[in-house]
Design a protein around this motif. Structure first.
Motif, PDB file in Angstrom:
ATOM      1  N   PRO A 173      53.596  40.170  41.868  1.00  7.25           N
ATOM      2  CA  PRO A 173      52.908  40.044  40.321  1.00  7.25           C
ATOM      3  C   PRO A 173      51.240  39.645  39.972  1.00  7.25           C
ATOM      4  CG  PRO A 173      54.515  38.126  40.579  1.00  7.25           C
ATOM      5  CD  PRO A 173      54.314  38.937  42.109  1.00  7.25           C
ATOM      6  N   PRO A 174      51.372  40.623  39.195  1.00  6.49           N
ATOM      7  CA  PRO A 174      49.405  40.401  39.413  1.00  6.49           C
ATOM      8  C   PRO A 174      48.691  39.119  38.391  1.00  6.49           C
ATOM      9  CG  PRO A 174      50.655  42.243  37.693  1.00  6.49           C
ATOM     10  CD  PRO A 174      51.679  41.647  37.362  1.00  6.49           C
ATOM     11  N   GLN A 175      47.774  39.183  38.702  1.00  3.60           N
ATOM     12  CA  GLN A 175      46.554  38.543  39.386  1.00  3.60           C
ATOM     13  C   GLN A 175      46.472  37.748  37.655  1.00  3.60           C
ATOM     14  OE1 GLN A 175      42.846  39.590  39.748  1.00  3.60           O
ATOM     15  NE2 GLN A 175      42.274  36.906  40.919  1.00  3.60           N
ATOM     16  N   ALA A 176      47.270  36.183  37.709  1.00  5.05           N
ATOM     17  CA  ALA A 176      47.525  35.597  36.074  1.00  5.05           C
ATOM     18  C   ALA A 176      45.666  35.042  36.274  1.00  5.05           C
ATOM     19  CB  ALA A 176      48.659  34.956  36.228  1.00  5.05           C
ATOM     20  N   PHE A 177      45.894  33.222  36.599  1.00  2.46           N
ATOM     21  CA  PHE A 177      45.071  32.490  36.538  1.00  2.46           C
ATOM     22  C   PHE A 177      44.038  32.198  37.280  1.00  2.46           C
ATOM     23  CE2 PHE A 177      47.101  31.392  32.485  1.00  2.46           C
ATOM     24  CZ  PHE A 177      48.109  31.522  32.128  1.00  2.46           C
ATOM     25  N   PRO A 178      43.514  33.028  38.372  1.00  2.00           N
ATOM     26  CA  PRO A 178      42.597  32.239  39.667  1.00  2.00           C
ATOM     27  C   PRO A 178      41.427  31.475  39.049  1.00  2.00           C
ATOM     28  CG  PRO A 178      42.903  34.666  39.722  1.00  2.00           C
ATOM     29  CD  PRO A 178      44.072  34.697  38.042  1.00  2.00           C
ATOM     30  N   ALA A 179      40.366  31.459  39.682  1.00  2.00           N
ATOM     31  CA  ALA A 179      39.557  30.943  39.560  1.00  2.00           C
ATOM     32  C   ALA A 179      38.285  32.074  39.692  1.00  2.00           C
ATOM     33  CB  ALA A 179      38.956  29.529  40.334  1.00  2.00           C
ATOM     34  N   PRO A 180      37.308  31.729  38.722  1.00  2.00           N
ATOM     35  CA  PRO A 180      36.640  33.063  38.021  1.00  2.00           C
ATOM     36  C   PRO A 180      35.964  32.807  39.580  1.00  2.00           C
ATOM     37  CG  PRO A 180      36.426  31.345  36.479  1.00  2.00           C
ATOM     38  CD  PRO A 180      37.335  30.768  37.428  1.00  2.00           C
ATOM     39  N   GLY A 181      35.411  34.110  40.078  1.00  2.00           N
ATOM     40  CA  GLY A 181      34.940  35.113  41.364  1.00  2.00           C
ATOM     41  C   GLY A 181      35.625  34.780  42.955  1.00  2.00           C
ATOM     42  N   SER A 182      37.830  34.727  42.458  1.00  2.00           N
ATOM     43  CA  SER A 182      38.137  34.406  43.843  1.00  2.00           C
ATOM     44  C   SER A 182      38.106  35.654  44.343  1.00  2.00           C
ATOM     45  CB  SER A 182      39.334  33.714  43.242  1.00  2.00           C
ATOM     46  OG  SER A 182      40.013  34.537  42.338  1.00  2.00           O
ATOM     47  N   GLN A 183      38.277  35.440  45.553  1.00  2.00           N
ATOM     48  CA  GLN A 183      38.840  36.987  46.067  1.00  2.00           C
ATOM     49  C   GLN A 183      40.240  36.934  46.474  1.00  2.00           C
ATOM     50  OE1 GLN A 183      36.394  39.322  48.339  1.00  2.00           O
ATOM     51  NE2 GLN A 183      34.457  38.180  47.305  1.00  2.00           N
ATOM     52  N   GLN A 184      41.080  37.622  45.448  1.00  2.00           N
ATOM     53  CA  GLN A 184      42.544  37.519  46.112  1.00  2.00           C
ATOM     54  C   GLN A 184      42.711  39.004  46.906  1.00  2.00           C
ATOM     55  OE1 GLN A 184      43.393  35.097  45.847  1.00  2.00           O
ATOM     56  NE2 GLN A 184      41.849  33.979  44.495  1.00  2.00           N
ATOM     57  N   ARG A 185      43.879  38.766  47.186  1.00  2.00           N
ATOM     58  CA  ARG A 185      45.033  40.003  48.117  1.00  2.00           C
ATOM     59  C   ARG A 185      45.727  39.716  47.297  1.00  2.00           C
ATOM     60  NH1 ARG A 185      44.199  36.668  53.357  1.00  2.00           N
ATOM     61  NH2 ARG A 185      42.125  36.847  54.127  1.00  2.00           N
ATOM     62  N   VAL A 186      46.395  41.068  46.981  1.00  2.00           N
ATOM     63  CA  VAL A 186      47.900  41.201  46.653  1.00  2.00           C
ATOM     64  C   VAL A 186      48.236  42.244  46.998  1.00  2.00           C
ATOM     65  CG1 VAL A 186      46.762  40.363  44.111  1.00  2.00           C
ATOM     66  CG2 VAL A 186      46.988  42.583  43.812  1.00  2.00           C
ATOM     67  N   ALA A 187      49.488  42.404  46.687  1.00  2.00           N
ATOM     68  CA  ALA A 187      50.370  43.835  47.198  1.00  2.00           C
ATOM     69  C   ALA A 187      50.372  44.433  46.020  1.00  2.00           C
ATOM     70  CB  ALA A 187      51.637  43.408  48.508  1.00  2.00           C
ATOM     71  N   ALA A 188      51.373  45.666  46.332  1.00  2.00           N
ATOM     72  CA  ALA A 188      51.936  46.680  45.608  1.00  2.00           C
ATOM     73  C   ALA A 188      52.509  46.143  44.510  1.00  2.00           C
ATOM     74  CB  ALA A 188      53.144  48.031  46.069  1.00  2.00           C
ATOM     75  N   GLY A 189      52.158  46.909  43.067  1.00  2.00           N
ATOM     76  CA  GLY A 189      52.427  46.042  41.335  1.00  2.00           C
ATOM     77  C   GLY A 189      51.445  45.278  41.507  1.00  2.00           C
ATOM     78  N   GLY A 190      50.139  44.687  42.601  1.00  2.00           N
ATOM     79  CA  GLY A 190      49.589  43.821  42.203  1.00  2.00           C
ATOM     80  C   GLY A 190      47.840  45.136  41.846  1.00  2.00           C
ATOM     81  N   ARG A 191      47.083  43.998  40.658  1.00  2.00           N
ATOM     82  CA  ARG A 191      45.991  44.585  40.176  1.00  2.00           C
ATOM     83  C   ARG A 191      45.192  44.412  40.394  1.00  2.00           C
ATOM     84  NH1 ARG A 191      45.484  46.766  34.627  1.00  2.00           N
ATOM     85  NH2 ARG A 191      47.550  45.296  34.238  1.00  2.00           N
ATOM     86  N   THR A 192      44.025  45.197  40.685  1.00  2.00           N
ATOM     87  CA  THR A 192      42.399  44.932  41.499  1.00  2.00           C
ATOM     88  C   THR A 192      41.297  43.854  40.499  1.00  2.00           C
ATOM     89  OG1 THR A 192      42.908  47.181  42.381  1.00  2.00           O
ATOM     90  CG2 THR A 192      40.374  46.314  42.272  1.00  2.00           C
ATOM     91  N   LYS A 193      40.762  43.564  41.237  1.00  2.00           N
ATOM     92  CA  LYS A 193      39.690  42.520  40.601  1.00  2.00           C
ATOM     93  C   LYS A 193      38.996  43.218  39.345  1.00  2.00           C
ATOM     94  CE  LYS A 193      37.048  39.469  41.810  1.00  2.00           C
ATOM     95  NZ  LYS A 193      36.156  38.427  42.817  1.00  2.00           N
ATOM     96  N   VAL A 194      39.712  42.870  38.272  1.00  2.00           N
ATOM     97  CA  VAL A 194      37.902  43.175  36.960  1.00  2.00           C
ATOM     98  C   VAL A 194      36.330  43.255  37.665  1.00  2.00           C
ATOM     99  CG1 VAL A 194      37.939  43.238  34.830  1.00  2.00           C
ATOM    100  CG2 VAL A 194      40.385  43.461  35.594  1.00  2.00           C
ATOM    101  N   PRO A 195      35.703  44.020  37.217  1.00  2.00           N
ATOM    102  CA  PRO A 195      34.357  43.873  37.638  1.00  2.00           C
ATOM    103  C   PRO A 195      34.086  42.455  36.394  1.00  2.00           C
ATOM    104  CG  PRO A 195      34.750  45.655  38.073  1.00  2.00           C
ATOM    105  CD  PRO A 195      35.940  45.265  37.144  1.00  2.00           C
ATOM    106  N   LEU A 196      32.979  41.283  36.911  1.00  2.00           N
ATOM    107  CA  LEU A 196      32.734  40.546  35.532  1.00  2.00           C
ATOM    108  C   LEU A 196      31.126  40.379  35.036  1.00  2.00           C
ATOM    109  CD1 LEU A 196      33.511  37.789  37.201  1.00  2.00           C
ATOM    110  CD2 LEU A 196      34.994  38.670  35.367  1.00  2.00           C
ATOM    111  N   LYS A 197      31.140  40.777  33.575  1.00  2.00           N
ATOM    112  CA  LYS A 197      29.827  40.757  32.929  1.00  2.00           C
ATOM    113  C   LYS A 197      28.751  40.050  34.057  1.00  2.00           C
ATOM    114  CE  LYS A 197      31.599  42.662  29.119  1.00  2.00           C
ATOM    115  NZ  LYS A 197      31.864  41.920  26.900  1.00  2.00           N
ATOM    116  N   PRO A 198      27.801  40.718  33.974  1.00  2.00           N
ATOM    117  CA  PRO A 198      26.439  39.882  34.461  1.00  2.00           C
ATOM    118  C   PRO A 198      26.803  38.339  33.686  1.00  2.00           C
ATOM    119  CG  PRO A 198      25.594  41.470  34.032  1.00  2.00           C
ATOM    120  CD  PRO A 198      26.321  42.001  33.711  1.00  2.00           C
TER     121      PRO A 198
END
Length: 523
Positions: free
Chosen positions: A5-30
């Protein structure tokens, strides 16, 4: 295993690995990093909008707060105002909005239940849900008072379970001599081994967890008296019996084993059980490349734990007063070249190969640990099973950067234990030549075993690089991956940053590989 499933509540700045159906990290604002969020939570600003009050929240009230500018979410009966967290969430606002005005516990547990939301969102706590009372189930042993469930240390299963459940539900008993206490767990399943048994005995608290597929059975008590720090674990593989042998500090007869804790004698899904951590000591730190180091942590003497192939652990650190957790895959201290038996670790040390990011809050704190410092290490998690590779003829490993770490134990096991194996090929993606992990060891392994081949592919090579160039693509995979025969049984394992894994799976599907032939290592 691939439809994470897509990322839901990971800690800010965490580097996650997800498989098909996952969502790429969204770039955060400065100004929206993990450290920025921690600073905001400690600024004294009212993040709930309630001026420090805690309230009881009804379902109707929770449902009203379902907009980006006014978003409340319930997790395990606690309600949080996540509105100020929106811009700090690496999965993006849309992921948080999936649980807006509702109970997000299931979504949270499916994705990253290991994230310490209580610490991350403690300043956003609105209050508790006002739940309607529900009737307690009558046929579940864990709902009964402990004194009614236990008879002379052994569960009275007849009183609480039907005949069919009684055949498969684990139970326990205990007995003693003048010098020892022995806790016996009857798993009622064959094929038990050391990797399925996790035991911790800390400050008179005994915790024995048995992993049974996607469930686990737990014995957890505050012992009646003190025991010595070390203990023994005996496993009857064929009969499914596990013995935990504790040494008494005093030659005194115990009247009871101890005080049962809340999760004692429960048999539930692993995803429903909270993560358990123990303090491990850093004993060495070795440079692997210019930005990657091999950390060696020592388990306490009072812990029995072996990390299975393809599974990961979580490291937990307190950074600026906030708990931050990240997943890492343990590996071997080196790449074995002897193929008679799999390299067996001593059961005392855990080795982690970690890339140190110059702007990475967690890895920088990790790199600043001194020899002898402690860090919290969780029990293993993961869904990879040895059976997936035991009948494989062709094994392809696609790794990018430190996505190489799950491949190390897998390589060792495949080359020593899989008799039908014809070929193993590691396709290793990196940016530059000096990023390649354990290059010399991999090249030596290729020379020692004709079944193994390694191919290095660089996306930013120097001019004199003679190997392959580029990033993962359908054309590149088609060229590099050839079956040893037309209908050979294949397994493809893939691990790396989110975009690499997602794209790799899509390319493999385009090339005609089935989901059963693929496994993505995710955390």
């Amino acid at each position: 295993m691939l439809n994470v499933p897509p990322q839901a509540f990971p800690a800010p700045g965490s580097q996650q690995r997800v498989a098909a159906g996952g969502r790429t990290k969204v770039p955060l604002k400065p100004g929206r990093s993990l450290m920025d969020w921690i600073r905001l939570t400690k600024s004294g600003k009212d993040l709930t909008g309630l001026k420090g009050r805690l309230i009881e929240v009804t379902e109707d009230e929770l449902a009203k707060h379902n907009k980006k500018e006014d978003c409340w979410i319930c997790i395990r009966g606690l309600v949080y105002n996540v509105t100020p967290y929106m811009e700090y969430h690496p999965g993006g606002e849309d992921e948080l909005m999936k649980a807006a005005g509702a109970d997000g516990t299931d979504l949270f547990d499916q994705v990253h239940r290991w994230v310490n939301y209580e610490s991350m969102l403690k300043e956003c706590l609105v209050g508790r849900m006002a739940f309607k009372p529900i009737a307690a189930p009558k046929d579940i042993s864990s709902t009964l008072p402990e004194e009614k469930k236990q008879l002379n240390g052994m569960l009275s299963e007849r009183e609480v379970l039907g005949a069919s459940a009684r055949d498969t539900t684990p139970s326990y008993d205990w007995f003693q001599t003048d010098d020892m206490i022995t806790v016996v767990i009857y798993t009622k399943q064959k094929g038990m081994n050391a990797e399925l048994v996790i035991v911790d005995c800390q400050d008179r608290r005994l915790r024995g967890e048995i992993i049974l597929d996607d469930h686990s059975y737990l014995v957890e008590v505050d012992l009646d008296r003190e025991v010595q720090g070390d203990f023994a674990v005996n496993i009857g593989e064929k009969v499914g019996k596990v013995e935990i042998i504790l040494k008494k500090k005093d030659r005194i007869q115990w009247k009871v084993l101890g005080l049962p804790l809340e999760s004692h004698n429960t048999f539930i899904r692993r995803t429903e059980r909270g993560l358990f951590y123990r303090k491990c000591k850093l004993v060495s730190k070795t440079e692997v490349t210019h930005d990657t180091k091999l950390f060696c942590f020592m388990l306490p003497k009072s812990t029995h734990l072996q990390v299975p192939i393809g599974q990961h652990v979580y490291l937990k650190q307190i950074i600026a007063g906030t708990e931050v957790v990240k997943p890492y895959t343990p590996l071997l201290p080196f790449l074995p070249l002897d193929f008679k038996e799999p390299f067996c670790q001593d059961g005392v040390h855990i080795y982690l190969m970690i890339k140190i990011y110059s702007c990475g809050l967690f890895t920088q704190a990790l790199d600043h640990l001194q020899i002898g410092d402690d860090i919290s290490v969780s029990s293993p998690e993961g869904n990879f099973k040895k059976s997936q590779v035991e009948a494989v003829e062709d094994l392809f490993l696609l790794a990018a950067g430190t996505g190489f770490t799950p491949m190390v134990k897998l390589l060792n096991f495949a080359l020593t234990k899989v008799d039908c194996l014809r070929t193993v090929k590691l396709i290793f993606f990196n940016k530059k030549e000096d990023d390649i992990l354990w290059r010399n060891q991999l090249e030596q392994l290729a020379l020692r075993d004709e079944r193994f081949e390694v191919q290095f592919i660089l996306s930013e090579p120097a001019e004199d690089w003679v190997g392959k160039r580029g990033k993962i693509s359908s054309a590149l995979l088609s060229e590099c991956m050839k079956r040893s025969k037309k209908d050979s049984k294949v397994l493809i394992c893939i691990c790396g940053p989110t975009p690499f894994t997602e794209q790799g799976i899509q390319y493999l599907q385009d090339l005609g590989y089935s989901q059963e032939e693929m496994h993505a290592f995710t955390a």
